[in-house]
Design a protein around this motif. Structure first.
Motif, PDB file in Angstrom:
ATOM      1  N   THR A 110       1.557   6.276  -6.653  1.00  0.00           N
ATOM      2  CA  THR A 110       1.102   5.507  -5.486  1.00  0.00           C
ATOM      3  C   THR A 110       0.874   4.041  -5.865  1.00  0.00           C
ATOM      4  OG1 THR A 110      -1.214   6.140  -5.827  1.00  0.00           O
ATOM      5  CG2 THR A 110       0.052   7.459  -4.263  1.00  0.00           C
ATOM      6  N   THR A 111       0.384   3.812  -7.067  1.00  0.00           N
ATOM      7  CA  THR A 111       0.161   2.442  -7.517  1.00  0.00           C
ATOM      8  C   THR A 111       1.494   1.716  -7.713  1.00  0.00           C
ATOM      9  OG1 THR A 111      -1.857   3.209  -8.587  1.00  0.00           O
ATOM     10  CG2 THR A 111      -1.059   1.040  -9.221  1.00  0.00           C
ATOM     11  N   LYS A 112       2.464   2.401  -8.312  1.00  0.00           N
ATOM     12  CA  LYS A 112       3.786   1.794  -8.503  1.00  0.00           C
ATOM     13  C   LYS A 112       4.459   1.506  -7.154  1.00  0.00           C
ATOM     14  CE  LYS A 112       5.023   3.857 -12.956  1.00  0.00           C
ATOM     15  NZ  LYS A 112       5.971   3.070 -13.728  1.00  0.00           N
ATOM     16  N   VAL A 151       0.841  -1.197   0.000  1.00  0.00           N
ATOM     17  CA  VAL A 151       0.000   0.000   0.000  1.00  0.00           C
ATOM     18  C   VAL A 151       0.876   1.247   0.000  1.00  0.00           C
ATOM     19  CG1 VAL A 151      -1.914  -1.132   1.209  1.00  0.00           C
ATOM     20  CG2 VAL A 151      -0.227   0.151   2.529  1.00  0.00           C
ATOM     21  N   ASP A 152       0.313   2.321  -0.517  1.00  0.00           N
ATOM     22  CA  ASP A 152       0.991   3.619  -0.481  1.00  0.00           C
ATOM     23  C   ASP A 152      -0.067   4.712  -0.386  1.00  0.00           C
ATOM     24  OD1 ASP A 152       3.396   5.233  -0.580  1.00  0.00           O
ATOM     25  OD2 ASP A 152       2.687   5.911  -2.531  1.00  0.00           O
ATOM     26  N   ILE A 153       0.293   5.822   0.263  1.00  0.00           N
ATOM     27  CA  ILE A 153      -0.624   6.957   0.402  1.00  0.00           C
ATOM     28  C   ILE A 153       0.134   8.255   0.130  1.00  0.00           C
ATOM     29  CG2 ILE A 153      -0.239   7.199   2.901  1.00  0.00           C
ATOM     30  CD1 ILE A 153      -3.284   7.911   3.102  1.00  0.00           C
ATOM     31  N   TRP A 203      -6.546  12.145  -0.006  1.00  0.00           N
ATOM     32  CA  TRP A 203      -5.417  11.279  -0.355  1.00  0.00           C
ATOM     33  C   TRP A 203      -5.708  10.394  -1.549  1.00  0.00           C
ATOM     34  CZ3 TRP A 203      -7.617  11.398   4.599  1.00  0.00           C
ATOM     35  CH2 TRP A 203      -6.900  12.184   5.529  1.00  0.00           C
ATOM     36  N   TYR A 204      -4.607  10.022  -2.219  1.00  0.00           N
ATOM     37  CA  TYR A 204      -4.623   8.929  -3.195  1.00  0.00           C
ATOM     38  C   TYR A 204      -3.978   7.749  -2.499  1.00  0.00           C
ATOM     39  CZ  TYR A 204      -5.677  12.214  -6.951  1.00  0.00           C
ATOM     40  OH  TYR A 204      -6.265  13.161  -7.744  1.00  0.00           O
ATOM     41  N   ILE A 205      -4.574   6.590  -2.677  1.00  0.00           N
ATOM     42  CA  ILE A 205      -4.091   5.371  -2.051  1.00  0.00           C
ATOM     43  C   ILE A 205      -3.846   4.340  -3.144  1.00  0.00           C
ATOM     44  CG2 ILE A 205      -4.711   3.457  -0.514  1.00  0.00           C
ATOM     45  CD1 ILE A 205      -6.462   5.523   1.027  1.00  0.00           C
ATOM     46  N   GLY A 206      -2.651   3.781  -3.153  1.00  0.00           N
ATOM     47  CA  GLY A 206      -2.325   2.694  -4.065  1.00  0.00           C
ATOM     48  C   GLY A 206      -2.372   1.375  -3.309  1.00  0.00           C
ATOM     49  N   LYS A 241       8.480 -10.070 -15.413  1.00  0.00           N
ATOM     50  CA  LYS A 241       7.279 -10.452 -16.174  1.00  0.00           C
ATOM     51  C   LYS A 241       6.097 -10.770 -15.268  1.00  0.00           C
ATOM     52  CE  LYS A 241       9.884 -10.229 -19.822  1.00  0.00           C
ATOM     53  NZ  LYS A 241      10.200  -8.908 -20.242  1.00  0.00           N
ATOM     54  N   GLU A 242       6.133 -10.281 -14.030  1.00  0.00           N
ATOM     55  CA  GLU A 242       5.058 -10.492 -13.055  1.00  0.00           C
ATOM     56  C   GLU A 242       3.908  -9.535 -13.338  1.00  0.00           C
ATOM     57  OE1 GLU A 242       3.713 -12.688 -10.062  1.00  0.00           O
ATOM     58  OE2 GLU A 242       5.886 -12.533  -9.949  1.00  0.00           O
ATOM     59  N   MET A 243       2.676 -10.066 -13.332  1.00  0.00           N
ATOM     60  CA  MET A 243       1.476  -9.253 -13.492  1.00  0.00           C
ATOM     61  C   MET A 243       0.680  -9.373 -12.199  1.00  0.00           C
ATOM     62  SD  MET A 243      -0.484  -7.390 -15.631  1.00  0.00           S
ATOM     63  CE  MET A 243      -0.291  -7.859 -17.335  1.00  0.00           C
ATOM     64  N   ILE A 244       0.288  -8.225 -11.618  1.00  0.00           N
ATOM     65  CA  ILE A 244      -0.489  -8.226 -10.385  1.00  0.00           C
ATOM     66  C   ILE A 244      -1.658  -7.257 -10.506  1.00  0.00           C
ATOM     67  CG2 ILE A 244       1.480  -8.885  -8.941  1.00  0.00           C
ATOM     68  CD1 ILE A 244       1.634  -5.931  -8.026  1.00  0.00           C
ATOM     69  N   ASN A 245      -2.566  -7.353  -9.575  1.00  0.00           N
ATOM     70  CA  ASN A 245      -3.667  -6.397  -9.474  1.00  0.00           C
ATOM     71  C   ASN A 245      -3.151  -5.172  -8.728  1.00  0.00           C
ATOM     72  OD1 ASN A 245      -5.901  -8.056 -10.570  1.00  0.00           O
ATOM     73  ND2 ASN A 245      -5.293  -9.384  -8.885  1.00  0.00           N
ATOM     74  N   ALA A 246      -3.422  -4.016  -9.251  1.00  0.00           N
ATOM     75  CA  ALA A 246      -2.953  -2.775  -8.626  1.00  0.00           C
ATOM     76  C   ALA A 246      -3.927  -1.658  -8.974  1.00  0.00           C
ATOM     77  CB  ALA A 246      -1.546  -2.430  -9.108  1.00  0.00           C
ATOM     78  N   SER A 247      -4.337  -0.921  -7.952  1.00  0.00           N
ATOM     79  CA  SER A 247      -5.304   0.131  -8.218  1.00  0.00           C
ATOM     80  C   SER A 247      -4.996   1.372  -7.400  1.00  0.00           C
ATOM     81  CB  SER A 247      -6.731  -0.347  -7.924  1.00  0.00           C
ATOM     82  OG  SER A 247      -6.867  -0.658  -6.567  1.00  0.00           O
ATOM     83  N   SER A 248      -5.597   2.456  -7.836  1.00  0.00           N
ATOM     84  CA  SER A 248      -5.497   3.731  -7.141  1.00  0.00           C
ATOM     85  C   SER A 248      -6.888   4.103  -6.655  1.00  0.00           C
ATOM     86  CB  SER A 248      -4.970   4.810  -8.086  1.00  0.00           C
ATOM     87  OG  SER A 248      -4.956   6.056  -7.440  1.00  0.00           O
ATOM     88  N   LEU A 249      -6.983   4.416  -5.368  1.00  0.00           N
ATOM     89  CA  LEU A 249      -8.243   4.816  -4.757  1.00  0.00           C
ATOM     90  C   LEU A 249      -8.142   6.261  -4.316  1.00  0.00           C
ATOM     91  CD1 LEU A 249      -8.339   1.817  -2.290  1.00  0.00           C
ATOM     92  CD2 LEU A 249      -9.578   1.919  -4.436  1.00  0.00           C
ATOM     93  N   GLU A 250      -9.269   6.931  -4.244  1.00  0.00           N
ATOM     94  CA  GLU A 250      -9.303   8.272  -3.669  1.00  0.00           C
ATOM     95  C   GLU A 250     -10.084   8.204  -2.378  1.00  0.00           C
ATOM     96  OE1 GLU A 250     -10.322  11.640  -6.172  1.00  0.00           O
ATOM     97  OE2 GLU A 250      -9.898  10.394  -7.938  1.00  0.00           O
TER      98      GLU A 250
END
Length: 189
Positions: free
Chosen positions: A122-124, A78-80, A170-173, A157-166
């Motif tokens: 934040t997502t990265k 997570v990131d904020i 704040w923005y939250i990854g 080559k890893e694929m994961i679920n990643a999203s940005s929320l508001e």
């Protein structure tokens, strides 16, 4: 002990260190119905926090006025960041983002690019925390697609679920291998 480790840090960092670890234990005490002091958290400065095997996974992030504690039975990051944080958005994008991300940002006007770069950052960073990687080595390697809520590491080559929320200011990854179903629980001082 964490109190001894805090003495080795500059005053502001020591306060953030003790605050984040204390609140992580406090929040997890509700999840596990356990005394906060008995939560088996190892969170040394500069290292990814860990819980004893069987207690799940934790990720921490903070900005000037918020602490984000992510917990799951599965590995997560997570990131904020504050939404009003100003960046040299195009410079950051040109230096650290992929060609696809730069192309996406090129279509935006100057009023929205700062927000989109913050969302991508934040997502990265959430993906890097999920990976237990480092900003220096992995920021350029992760490519995020906010629309599809996915992140791809172009080296592993890893694929994961990643999203940005508001949420409020704040923005939250959030990043995880599993489908992301986030629940925000707010603890006020």
């Amino acid at each position: 002990s964490e109190a001894e480790l805090a003495l080795t840090l500059p005053p502001l960092k020591a306060r953030q260190f003790l605050h984040s670890r204390g609140y992580a234990r406090y929040a997890l005490s509700f999840v596990f119905q356990q005394n906060p002091l008995l939560i088996p958290l190892s969170a040394r400065p500069g290292k990814a926090p860990e819980l004893k095997e069987g207690w799940g996974y934790i990720s921490l992030s903070h900005c000037e006025d918020a602490l984000l504690i992510g917990w799951s039975n599965y590995n997560l990051g997570v990131d904020i960041e504050r939404k009003d944080r100003f960046l040299k958005a195009r410079e950051i994008a040109n230096r650290f983002f992929s060609a696809k991300e730069i192309n996406y940002l090129a279509k935006l006007n100057s009023e929205t690019i700062n927000d989109e770069v913050l969302k991508l950052l934040t997502t990265k960073e959430a993906a890097i925390k999920w990976q237990r990687g480092s900003m220096a080595k992995d920021l350029c390697a992760w490519e995020c697609n906010l629309k599809d809520q996915q992140a791809y590491h172009n080296k592993s080559k890893e694929m994961i679920n990643a999203s940005s929320l508001e949420y409020k200011n704040w923005y939250i990854g959030v990043a995880s291998k599993i489908n992301i179903n986030t629940t925000l629980k707010i603890f006020n001082e």
